[in-house]
Design an enzyme around this catalytic site. Sequence first.
Site, mmCIF file in Angstrom:
data_model
loop_
_atom_site.group_PDB
_atom_site.id
_atom_site.type_symbol
_atom_site.label_atom_id
_atom_site.label_comp_id
_atom_site.label_asym_id
_atom_site.label_seq_id
_atom_site.Cartn_x
_atom_site.Cartn_y
_atom_site.Cartn_z
ATOM 1 N N PRO A 1 2.424 5.108 1.179
ATOM 2 C CA PRO A 1 3.083 5.354 2.636
ATOM 3 C C PRO A 1 1.946 5.974 3.332
ATOM 4 O O PRO A 1 0.860 6.545 2.986
ATOM 5 C CB PRO A 1 4.046 6.400 2.165
ATOM 6 C CG PRO A 1 4.376 5.993 0.712
ATOM 7 C CD PRO A 1 3.154 5.656 0.159
ATOM 8 N N GLY A 2 1.951 5.322 4.754
ATOM 9 C CA GLY A 2 1.292 6.295 5.687
ATOM 10 C C GLY A 2 -0.288 5.698 5.790
ATOM 11 O O GLY A 2 -1.120 6.230 6.509
ATOM 12 N N GLY B 1 0.699 -0.987 -0.027
ATOM 13 C CA GLY B 1 -0.059 0.059 -0.095
ATOM 14 C C GLY B 1 0.794 1.128 0.164
ATOM 15 O O GLY B 1 1.952 1.316 0.170
ATOM 16 N N HIS C 1 -8.272 35.852 -11.957
ATOM 17 C CA HIS C 1 -8.173 34.381 -12.353
ATOM 18 C C HIS C 1 -8.733 33.388 -11.497
ATOM 19 O O HIS C 1 -9.470 32.300 -12.053
ATOM 20 C CB HIS C 1 -6.564 34.208 -11.894
ATOM 21 C CG HIS C 1 -5.823 32.899 -12.336
ATOM 22 N ND1 HIS C 1 -5.338 32.864 -13.372
ATOM 23 C CD2 HIS C 1 -5.959 31.530 -11.577
ATOM 24 C CE1 HIS C 1 -4.856 31.302 -13.605
ATOM 25 N NE2 HIS C 1 -4.973 30.716 -12.437
ATOM 26 N N GLU C 2 -8.907 33.393 -10.196
ATOM 27 C CA GLU C 2 -9.612 32.529 -9.190
ATOM 28 C C GLU C 2 -11.035 32.527 -9.493
ATOM 29 O O GLU C 2 -11.785 31.521 -9.238
ATOM 30 C CB GLU C 2 -9.319 32.537 -7.739
ATOM 31 C CG GLU C 2 -7.893 32.460 -7.501
ATOM 32 C CD GLU C 2 -7.250 31.155 -7.791
ATOM 33 O OE1 GLU C 2 -7.977 30.023 -7.803
ATOM 34 O OE2 GLU C 2 -6.164 30.992 -8.303
ATOM 35 N N HIS D 1 -11.834 30.278 -12.582
ATOM 36 C CA HIS D 1 -12.246 28.867 -11.923
ATOM 37 C C HIS D 1 -13.539 28.748 -11.208
ATOM 38 O O HIS D 1 -14.139 27.648 -11.588
ATOM 39 C CB HIS D 1 -11.060 28.597 -11.190
ATOM 40 C CG HIS D 1 -9.486 28.635 -11.549
ATOM 41 N ND1 HIS D 1 -9.176 27.644 -12.861
ATOM 42 C CD2 HIS D 1 -8.352 29.041 -11.433
ATOM 43 C CE1 HIS D 1 -7.997 27.860 -13.253
ATOM 44 N NE2 HIS D 1 -7.465 28.815 -12.114
ATOM 45 N N GLY E 1 -0.935 2.550 7.035
ATOM 46 C CA GLY E 1 -1.151 1.519 8.247
ATOM 47 C C GLY E 1 -0.624 0.381 8.311
ATOM 48 O O GLY E 1 -0.965 -0.553 9.068
ATOM 49 N N LYS E 2 0.428 0.214 7.290
ATOM 50 C CA LYS E 2 0.866 -1.391 7.158
ATOM 51 C C LYS E 2 1.516 -1.807 8.521
ATOM 52 O O LYS E 2 1.431 -2.989 9.011
ATOM 53 C CB LYS E 2 1.826 -1.321 6.061
ATOM 54 C CG LYS E 2 1.274 -1.081 4.504
ATOM 55 C CD LYS E 2 2.213 -1.157 3.578
ATOM 56 C CE LYS E 2 3.147 -0.020 3.591
ATOM 57 N NZ LYS E 2 2.797 1.315 3.578
ATOM 58 N N THR E 3 2.572 -0.847 9.179
ATOM 59 C CA THR E 3 3.241 -1.352 10.230
ATOM 60 C C THR E 3 2.357 -1.373 11.516
ATOM 61 O O THR E 3 2.456 -2.360 12.191
ATOM 62 C CB THR E 3 4.323 -0.311 10.570
ATOM 63 O OG1 THR E 3 5.214 -0.230 9.407
ATOM 64 C CG2 THR E 3 5.081 -0.638 12.054
#
Length: 669
Positions: free
Chosen positions: A235-236, A233, A455-456, A459, A238-240
């Site tokens: 990083p981060g 999976g 510009h914003e 969007h 929750g594998k460990t």
Amino acid sequence: MKLNKDDQERDTDKKRDDKDDHQYWQGPSNDGKKPSFRPQNNPKNRFALMVFITLAITFAYMFFNSASATDQVVPYTTFISYVDSDQVSSVEIKEQSQIKFSLKNGITAQTRIPYFDDGLLQSLKAKKITVTGSVQEISLLQILLQLLPWIIFIGFTIMLYRQSSGMNGKMMSSLGKSRAKEYMDSDTKTTFNDVAGQIEAKYELEEVVEFLKRPEQFTKVGARIPRGVLLVGPPGTGKTLLAKAVAGESGVAFFHTSGSDFVEMFVGMGAARVRDLFEQARKHAPCILFIDELDAVGRTRGGGLGGGNDEREQTLNQILVEMDGFATTTGVIVMAATNRPDVLDPALLRPGRFDRQVVVDLPDIKEREAILKIHVRKIQLEDDVDLKRLARGSAGTSGADLANLVNEAALFAARKKKTTVSMEDMEEARDKILLGVARKSRAMTDDEKLATAYHEAGHTLLHYYLDNLDPLHKVTIIPHGRALGLTVSLPERDGYTKNRSMLLDWIKVTMGGYVAEELVYGETTTGTSNDIKQATDLARRMVTEWGMSGLGFVNLADESEPLFLGREISQRKDYSNETARRIDEEIHAILDEAMLSTRKILTDHREELDVLTNELFEKETLDDNQIRILLGFEPWVATPKTIRNPAKKKTRPTKNDAPTEGEGEIAKE
């Protein structure tokens, strides 16, 4: 004060440890009654004692020798005058250099001959002075004094050599030892209840827990538990943590190491550490052996450019043998975690080794909400905190990101001298993590600020006139990170696929800022570079990967990359120049179509663009509700539908339909 049994045992162990620091076990005494202890015979202590005794003797000799030397020392000319005046009664000459003489009045003195005097003996004979000769007295202590610097130098050299040889021996013997840390049952308190979400991953790992608790349940029916479980999976995720939960649930010993711990500068040390690690694990069976970042030693063999004997491959070969070889024993379950399963050697993934792969993916919206609930247990929340809304606005984040979000929110509250965390703190923390740190101190001129607002606003306005976009969350012209402004959407649910209409609408949104600047100023700025990159990348993938163009059902993207070569070095094309020309034409066709549609929408709603820009220029940040009130749109309400109705110019968009499934996107200037 009374001590309980545990305290007494600890006190006894402490006394025993203190005694062991100064004594060593000799065995039972001769009478067989009590064990005896004898002081340790430390070579370092002996050498220091010898040096101290030698120095003491030297100083004592010098002191007494100086005290005994009471004879008066006179110049040689004075001695000659005594001889000429007939005051000398006897003379003793030592080594033709030192003269000790006695005067007739009983006084003794001594002098040293500064040069060879041939007439001295004639003068003494003429005065009828008794002359005797002797050699210089040589004592053992004088010899020791002369040899003392050499003794100290040689002794110091021997001590350094013995220390270095001992350290080298210990270092060489420790190089082959495993660096894995062992955690017993009392050390691992993590359980599956501490892991939010990951239902499928926990279901796969529950079998491992059941086997460690009740192995006979499987052996009776002839079943064999997987010897290796590979957690895969990003990083981060929750594998460990899942590996620790398995150890905590099963109540067995847990050995933790990483792939880089096997890498060493000495040849063969990696394989030796693997052997030692599995030997320790077998002694504590049943147990769990967890190898983090397996790809550090598990990469595909034969991928190097230089050939020769690769130390990493030797380490990998030893892991393969230990996991499934002639000496394989049961009771040791190997778990490993990696972010790159695509680079692992195929021999690691075959049945009998890592024959079960558990995918630990990024959490969805419900899992993110559950993860947030776990991390906010230790902080005090105000009533306005909406964890579900935070989960919606944090699409694509991992469990580690969410833990960091909660911690950053607590830090924001602490800076404000508060004891509770509000929704405002949570929003600021999320924006900091996902968008970058707000740079409110950056000074912009009014012209630059107005251009950023246009510009914003370009969007933002497209979110209310396109059919296949996630609802708008907020728009800001406060710089975050390297962006001068941001337009953020907020998905209602996680989406895993997107159709051509969704992608085209998003390309139009990325073009909104470019078109707005062009309509207002007649030219564009450098702030559109990231928008152009996003639009071009999407259009290229639509053509080369997803078959969303006139080229049809064909993959023209080369995703292969050698393990040890960069993409630039190994880049190649699997199609002709004519096909490359057609790819460019299709990309430009998609971008041109989107540009025409975007320019038409913003031109038709130029008045609303100006109103939104002026309000954004004044307040700097606007959310969806404020924009709807400003432009006269009806409040947005979610319904079970999945496609929203298009907006109408006169009646304003109603937003009564739920947004389409898709990930939250961020349009940056």
